[in-house]
Write an enzyme that holds these catalytic residues in place. Structure first.
Site, PDB file in Angstrom:
ATOM      1  N   THR A   1       0.831  -1.201   0.000  1.00 41.08           N
ATOM      2  CA  THR A   1       0.000   0.000   0.000  1.00 41.08           C
ATOM      3  C   THR A   1       0.870   1.257   0.000  1.00 41.08           C
ATOM      4  O   THR A   1       0.586   2.217  -0.723  1.00 41.08           O
ATOM      5  CB  THR A   1      -0.954  -0.002   1.210  1.00 41.08           C
ATOM      6  OG1 THR A   1      -1.696  -1.228   1.203  1.00 41.08           O
ATOM      7  CG2 THR A   1      -1.918   1.159   1.151  1.00 41.08           C
ATOM      8  N   CYS A   2       1.912   1.261   0.802  1.00 39.64           N
ATOM      9  CA  CYS A   2       2.815   2.424   0.849  1.00 39.64           C
ATOM     10  C   CYS A   2       3.503   2.623  -0.503  1.00 39.64           C
ATOM     11  O   CYS A   2       3.591   3.747  -1.004  1.00 39.64           O
ATOM     12  CB  CYS A   2       3.856   2.251   1.951  1.00 39.64           C
ATOM     13  SG  CYS A   2       3.164   2.119   3.614  1.00 39.64           S
ATOM     14  N   ALA A   3       3.987   1.544  -1.063  1.00 38.60           N
ATOM     15  CA  ALA A   3       4.643   1.624  -2.369  1.00 38.60           C
ATOM     16  C   ALA A   3       3.675   2.139  -3.425  1.00 38.60           C
ATOM     17  O   ALA A   3       4.037   2.979  -4.258  1.00 38.60           O
ATOM     18  CB  ALA A   3       5.192   0.251  -2.759  1.00 38.60           C
TER      19      ALA A   3
ATOM     20  N   SER B   1       1.164   4.151  -2.978  1.00 36.45           N
ATOM     21  CA  SER B   1       0.915   5.584  -2.792  1.00 36.45           C
ATOM     22  C   SER B   1       2.039   6.413  -3.402  1.00 36.45           C
ATOM     23  O   SER B   1       1.790   7.463  -3.996  1.00 36.45           O
ATOM     24  CB  SER B   1       0.712   5.925  -1.312  1.00 36.45           C
ATOM     25  OG  SER B   1       1.905   5.872  -0.582  1.00 36.45           O
TER      26      SER B   1
END
Length: 168
Positions: free
Chosen positions: A59-61, A63
């Site tokens: 999820t962070c990647a 974003s």
């Protein structure tokens, strides 16, 4: 303190996001070359802070990838991707992904960003990392939009963050 969830389980942050209309708290963050940058370095630009716990999660990647695409279209706007990842890991990720429209910054040196923005997890399995959030600033460093993602594994509302830039 804010309460968010990680896969449905409650976890807490050290405080709350800055209020809309307030001056954003200053920070000292490490750039990709390990030099230090502060909020005043971005005065005169609109700023989107994409804050997350680690590029090593999908999820962070995602974003960072999404904001990298969006940032190419923005005028007088910088996207700062902020976590406690080491700058070396951030550089490796951005190099492998061809990401060059955002600036990665790390709170690994003094941990003050997470505390002053109320985003440090104070319990749970990712204690000590930063909560997923978006903070948008106008050219004067005033907060014009915030979102703390309530379920940590979900992505932020990109459209709402970018629309706040248009209204600024």
């Amino acid at each position: 303190m804010a309460t968010v969830t990680l896969k449905g389980n409650a976890i807490h942050t050290s405080g709350n996001l800055p209020e809309i209309g307030s001056s954003a708290p200053d920070f000292n963050l490490a750039k990709s070359d390990l030099s230090t940058t502060t909020l005043s370095d971005y005065k005169g630009k609109k700023v989107v802070m994409n804050i997350f716990h680690s590029l090593d999660t999908g999820t962070c990647a995602n974003s960072v990838r999404q904001f990298n695409l969006e940032a190419a279209e923005l005028d007088n706007t910088l996207v700062l991707c902020i976590s406690r990842d080491l700058p070396f890991a951030m550089n490796r990720f951005c190099g492998a992904e061809g990401i060059d429209n955002v600036e990665t910054l790390s709170d690994f040196k003094d941990w003050n960003f997470g505390k002053s923005y109320g985003l440090e997890y104070i319990d749970g399995p990712i204690q000590g990392l930063l909560s997923r959030a978006i903070v948008v600033l106008n050219e004067d460093g005033k907060v014009i939009y915030t979102e703390q993602v309530q379920e940590t594994v979900e992505e932020p509302n990109y459209k709402a963050a970018l629309e706040a830039l248009m209204d600024a």
